[in-house]
Write an enzyme that holds these catalytic residues in place. Structure first.
Site, PDB file in Angstrom:
ATOM      1  N   GLN A   1      16.942   6.880  17.074  1.00 27.36           N
ATOM      2  CA  GLN A   1      17.430   5.535  16.816  1.00 27.36           C
ATOM      3  C   GLN A   1      16.267   4.627  16.445  1.00 27.36           C
ATOM      4  O   GLN A   1      15.112   4.931  16.725  1.00 27.36           O
ATOM      5  CB  GLN A   1      18.201   4.971  18.005  1.00 27.36           C
ATOM      6  CG  GLN A   1      17.419   4.820  19.283  1.00 27.36           C
ATOM      7  CD  GLN A   1      18.334   4.495  20.467  1.00 27.36           C
ATOM      8  OE1 GLN A   1      19.432   5.039  20.604  1.00 27.36           O
ATOM      9  NE2 GLN A   1      17.869   3.602  21.343  1.00 27.36           N
ATOM     10  N   VAL A   2      16.605   3.496  15.795  1.00 28.35           N
ATOM     11  CA  VAL A   2      15.598   2.625  15.208  1.00 28.35           C
ATOM     12  C   VAL A   2      15.629   1.257  15.881  1.00 28.35           C
ATOM     13  O   VAL A   2      16.695   0.661  16.065  1.00 28.35           O
ATOM     14  CB  VAL A   2      15.836   2.474  13.687  1.00 28.35           C
ATOM     15  CG1 VAL A   2      14.829   1.503  13.087  1.00 28.35           C
ATOM     16  CG2 VAL A   2      15.751   3.824  13.001  1.00 28.35           C
TER      17      VAL A   2
ATOM     18  N   ASP B   1      18.077  12.911  -0.157  1.00 28.22           N
ATOM     19  CA  ASP B   1      19.307  12.406   0.448  1.00 28.22           C
ATOM     20  C   ASP B   1      19.501  10.919   0.142  1.00 28.22           C
ATOM     21  O   ASP B   1      19.537  10.086   1.058  1.00 28.22           O
ATOM     22  CB  ASP B   1      19.266  12.636   1.959  1.00 28.22           C
ATOM     23  CG  ASP B   1      20.628  12.417   2.616  1.00 28.22           C
ATOM     24  OD1 ASP B   1      21.644  12.559   1.918  1.00 28.22           O
ATOM     25  OD2 ASP B   1      20.671  12.087   3.817  1.00 28.22           O
TER      26      ASP B   1
ATOM     27  N   ALA C   1      21.337   7.276  15.436  1.00 31.18           N
ATOM     28  CA  ALA C   1      21.808   8.502  14.791  1.00 31.18           C
ATOM     29  C   ALA C   1      21.693   9.658  15.770  1.00 31.18           C
ATOM     30  O   ALA C   1      21.251   9.484  16.913  1.00 31.18           O
ATOM     31  CB  ALA C   1      21.009   8.777  13.525  1.00 31.18           C
TER      32      ALA C   1
END
Length: 569
Positions: free
Chosen positions: A135-136, A285, A131
């Protein structure tokens, strides 16, 4: 360029001016005094060429992570943008090209103080998702625990900070020079946006949010929230449980047939009602990308970077509003909205009430599964802005969250009715709110107030007695008022207040005793608590009957006295 703007941010001023011109708001550019100073880039549509809503989302993506987040914020403001743009921005995803594994390794080593190979048994070089802010990566701890590691992008904080400064300066100019700025107060919006975005850049806060939400929803068997690994979490690195599953919008219809969609939708909606109206802390969200269907047929809530908090008083007002919308009580909805909103000089109350009545009226005509509670709140916010009343930011966030929940609920169960769910769970929500009000902290606060009253009472009584002994005690009564009648009335009021306090104490005592299990029960509830409650009910009914009979008698006496005074027999 205006002297109130910094030359270092000229590029961002130009980007914003170009966007305004492209999307038909050159009037704002002129009012701000930027016309002639900022020229749009070649090839940019500057007239009402009616660019598609999706183009705005794409343009914001090109401007970088701050503006992607800004687009997500704007998707909660139907008072600023028309519905097609709101819908396009709601789908805005900050998917970007991942940064290199070498950078990941450097950041993790700097933050944790140890090499990846020492901290983790396994660490995937390829990210699961990337993103704009981070990041993951999937990993395994030395003890075998399966986790994911979110790593913040290099230098992202500096870029975001500079963009926020530019946005604040632009908002200030718009507020001072433009009609729309004076109406909507953009500086306040940018300040809220700044707080939210900077909070997202501190992964320790997100870790705390994960823990809080997991604890608050611990009683929901079908809801799971990943817990953080505190020792492996810093400002720029967040390590948390890995949850196997798929995004709710990517699950195939065949797979959905194998789960109880109605039960999952009800559980998810009930969990959000508790978050919003009981805990005052909720996942702000819940778009489909942040909601997973796990392999064991549960709902997982992910990405707690965006959360919101609602104070107790506003919780009560919003709950009343939700119930009023659900029941179709338009006048009550308008009253609550006016109470919680900020009235401007341009407020048109009659028009606002008419619009709210139309919105609420439409909810009564829809069929099962068509009512979107979140959409109702967003429409109300839009109409409030157009009629001169600013609704609190919490209402728009709540509307956006409920709108996302409506969509997720219909994916899980096409006939799911959120309005019916609100009505089913309203009594439970009220019971939970009462129990929360009887928490040890609130009880101790009340005891401290009583202690303050008791400790101060002797001194105050002494003052009254001294004044009485010195013949200085008295009441100031306007001439023409019956002193005897006034004292009798005060005594009646005091007696009723005293009885009311006793009844309230019985109810409070009953509520506290409800939590203590006993062998003596009435209708399945602790017996002593039920006796207190029944005594309060009986006393309350007696007091109401006494008030009604007394008031009726006094009205007759007043009418008779008036008739006699006017020459009657």
């Amino acid at each position: 360029m205006s002297t109130s703007l910094k030359l270092a941010h000229v590029g961002r001023y130009k980007d914003m001016a170009v966007l305004l011109i492209k999307y038909g708001r050159s009037d704002i550019v002129r009012e701000a005094g930027w016309d002639g100073e900022v020229e749009p880039a070649k090839g940019t549509a500057v007239a009402p060429a009616s660019p598609k809503a999706e183009e705005l989302a794409a343009d914001l993506e090109k401007l970088g992570p701050t503006f992607v987040k800004l687009g997500q914020l704007l998707s909660t403001r139907p008072d600023l943008l028309p519905p097609p743009y709101i819908e396009a921005l709601s789908r805005l995803q900050d998917k970007v090209t991942p940064f290199s594994y070498e950078e990941v390794e450097r950041i993790v080593t700097e933050e944790l103080g140890v090499r990846i190979s020492k901290a983790f048994a396994q660490f995937s070089r390829e990210p699961l998702a990337a993103a704009s802010l981070g990041q993951v990566h999937r990993a395994t701890l030395r003890d075998g625990r399966q986790v994911v590691v979110k790593v913040q992008r290099p230098n992202i904080r500096q870029q975001v900070t500079e963009d926020l400064e530019a946005l604040a300066e632009i908002a200030g100019v718009l507020d001072r020079r433009t009609k729309i700025g004076k109406r909507y107060h953009f500086s306040g919006m940018v300040e809220e946006f700044r707080k939210t975005l900077l909070a997202e850049l501190d992964y320790r806060r997100e870790a705390g949010n994960l823990t809080t939400l997991a604890n608050n929803l611990a009683d929901f068997e079908l809801i799971v929230v990943p817990r953080p690994v505190t020792d492996y979490t810093t400002v720029r690195v967040l390590t948390m449980d890995y949850i196997a599953g798929h995004k709710i919008d990517s699950v195939s219809p065949v797979a959905l047939l194998e789960v109880d969609g109605e039960a999952l939708a009800e559980e998810l909606f009930r969990a959000y009602l508790k978050q919003i109206f009981v805990d005052g802390f909720f996942h702000a969200d819940p778009h489909p990308g942040n909601v997973f269907l796990t392999e064991d047929a549960r709902i997982a809530l992910l990405d707690l970077g965006m959360v919101d908090r609602i104070g107790p008083r506003l919780q009560e007002q919003l709950l009343q509003m939700v119930m009023a919308v659900s029941d179709g009580r338009a006048d009550e909805v308008s009253d609550i909205a006016i109470k919680i909103g900020e009235i401007t000089e341009q407020f048109k109350e009659k028009e606002f009430r008419s619009r709210v009545a139309d919105i609420v009226g439409r909810t009564q005509d829809v069929t099962l599964g068509e009512l979107q509670v979140g959409k109702v709140f967003l429409e109300m916010t839009k109409n409030a802005g157009e009629t001169g009343i600013r609704m609190p930011q919490e209402l728009t966030v709540l509307g956006k969250a409920l709108l996302n929940l409506d969509g997720i609920g219909r994916v899980l169960a096409p006939d799911f009715d959120p309005s019916a769910s609100i009505q089913r769970n309203s009594s439970k929500i009220m019971r939970q709110r009462m129990l929360k009000a009887m928490s040890p902290g609130n009880v101790y606060a009340g005891l401290l107030e009583v202690k303050d009253l008791v400790t101060r009472l002797p001194a105050r009584v002494n003052k009254i007695l001294d004044a009485t002994a010195d013949n200085k005690f008295g009441f100031k009564i306007d001439t023409g008022i019956d002193a005897g009648g006034l004292m009798l009335g005060l005594q009646t009021v005091a007696n009723r207040i005293t009885v009311g306090l006793v009844l309230a104490a019985l109810i409070v005592g009953a509520a506290m005793l409800m939590r203590i299990p006993t062998t003596f029960t009435i209708l399945g509830y602790p017996g002593l608590a039920m006796l207190f409650f029944l005594a309060a009910v009986a006393g309350g009914l007696t007091l109401l009957l006494n008030i009604a009979l007394t008031d009726r008698r006094k009205r007759k006496q007043a009418a008779h006295a008036g008739h006699t005074h006017n020459g009657g027999p």
